[in-house]
Design an enzyme around this catalytic site. Structure first.
Site, PDB file in Angstrom:
ATOM      1  N   CYS A 117      43.109  47.669  39.766  1.00 16.60           N
ATOM      2  CA  CYS A 117      41.931  48.006  38.975  1.00 16.60           C
ATOM      3  C   CYS A 117      41.958  47.164  37.711  1.00 16.60           C
ATOM      4  CB  CYS A 117      41.952  49.501  38.635  1.00 16.60           C
ATOM      5  SG  CYS A 117      40.530  50.045  37.674  1.00 16.60           S
ATOM      6  N   LEU A 118      40.819  46.580  37.362  1.00 10.34           N
ATOM      7  CA  LEU A 118      40.749  45.780  36.138  1.00 10.34           C
ATOM      8  C   LEU A 118      41.127  46.607  34.917  1.00 10.34           C
ATOM      9  CD1 LEU A 118      37.386  43.866  36.785  1.00 10.34           C
ATOM     10  CD2 LEU A 118      39.692  42.884  36.836  1.00 10.34           C
ATOM     11  N   GLN A 139      33.913  50.902  32.915  1.00 12.10           N
ATOM     12  CA  GLN A 139      34.961  49.926  32.628  1.00 12.10           C
ATOM     13  C   GLN A 139      34.571  48.948  31.530  1.00 12.10           C
ATOM     14  OE1 GLN A 139      35.532  48.879  37.037  1.00 12.10           O
ATOM     15  NE2 GLN A 139      37.576  48.684  36.171  1.00 12.10           N
ATOM     16  N   HIS A 163      35.053  55.746  39.624  1.00 14.78           N
ATOM     17  CA  HIS A 163      34.954  55.416  38.191  1.00 14.78           C
ATOM     18  C   HIS A 163      33.797  56.176  37.528  1.00 14.78           C
ATOM     19  CE1 HIS A 163      37.951  52.414  37.242  1.00 14.78           C
ATOM     20  NE2 HIS A 163      37.630  51.656  38.274  1.00 14.78           N
ATOM     21  N   GLY A 180      35.041  44.415  42.214  1.00 12.70           N
ATOM     22  CA  GLY A 180      34.147  45.518  41.901  1.00 12.70           C
ATOM     23  C   GLY A 180      34.244  45.828  40.414  1.00 12.70           C
ATOM     24  N   HIS A 192      36.334  53.326  45.442  1.00 10.22           N
ATOM     25  CA  HIS A 192      37.051  53.089  44.186  1.00 10.22           C
ATOM     26  C   HIS A 192      36.079  53.059  43.001  1.00 10.22           C
ATOM     27  CE1 HIS A 192      40.308  50.931  41.770  1.00 10.22           C
ATOM     28  NE2 HIS A 192      39.220  50.745  41.042  1.00 10.22           N
ATOM     29  N   GLU A 193      34.990  52.316  43.158  1.00  7.35           N
ATOM     30  CA  GLU A 193      34.028  52.181  42.053  1.00  7.35           C
ATOM     31  C   GLU A 193      33.255  53.487  41.824  1.00  7.35           C
ATOM     32  OE1 GLU A 193      34.452  49.722  40.222  1.00  7.35           O
ATOM     33  OE2 GLU A 193      35.647  48.586  41.666  1.00  7.35           O
TER      34      GLU A 193
HETATM   35 NI    NI Z   1      38.811  50.164  39.101  1.00  4.47          NI
END
Ligand code: NI
Length: 164
Positions: free
Chosen positions: A87-88, A48, A133, A43, A129-130
């Site tokens: 998470c990236l 991000q 963000h 995702g 999760h996304e």
């Molecule tokens: Ni994330």
């Protein structure tokens, strides 16, 4: 595209809705999906990549690429479930996060069509999760303050703190 990591203020902003779903947005969605796969993510949300707009992309275990524009979670199950998240934007750190097991989300897709998805399992997990963000929320905000502090301390020790 580069991944913005913990400590970058863009990750803490409330992202702005997308007014018009045009070719530019469609290109952005495609690029985000490509970048997400290159970085081995499942995702990716616009903040991000430093873009404070309400769009995220994902690919869950059904193998379908999905684009969510101006998403709204309109329903959540009372049943919750723990699952190890990463998470990236916080590379190298994983924690069990408890969230509703199922969600109903409304969004527009890349064609401007309004879609309603009832999700469970990994798809429900990624959506939540996304979507977080887009509100400036990270998974470490949803674990114990103690664990969060430890992760932040380790992360900033390793990567330095932007702006510090
Ligand atoms: Ni994330």
């Amino acid at each position: 595209m580069t991944i913005h990591v913990l400590g970058d203020p863009v990750l803490r902003e409330k992202a702005v809705p997308i007014e018009e779903i045009n070719d530019e947005i469609r290109a952005l969605a495609r690029e985000m999906l490509v970048f997400m796969k290159e970085t081995d993510g499942i995702g990716l949300a616009a903040p991000q990549i430093g873009l404070s707009r309400r769009i995220f992309v994902l690919r869950a275990d059904d193998g379908i690429d999905r684009v969510f524009i101006n998403p709204q979670i309109i329903g959540t199950s009372t049943e919750t479930v723990g699952y190890e998240e990463g998470c990236l934007s916080i590379p190298g750190f994983y924690e069990d996060v408890v969230r509703p097991e199922r969600v109903t989300v409304q969004a527009k897709n890349e064609n401007g069509r309004r879609v309603t998805i009832e999700a469970d399992g990994l798809l429900a997990r990624i959506i939540q999760h996304e979507n977080d963000h887009l509100d400036g929320v990270l998974f470490i905000d949803r674990i114990s303050p103690d664990r969060k502090e430890k992760i932040e301390a380790k992360f900033f020790k390793k990567h330095g703190k932007k702006g510090a």
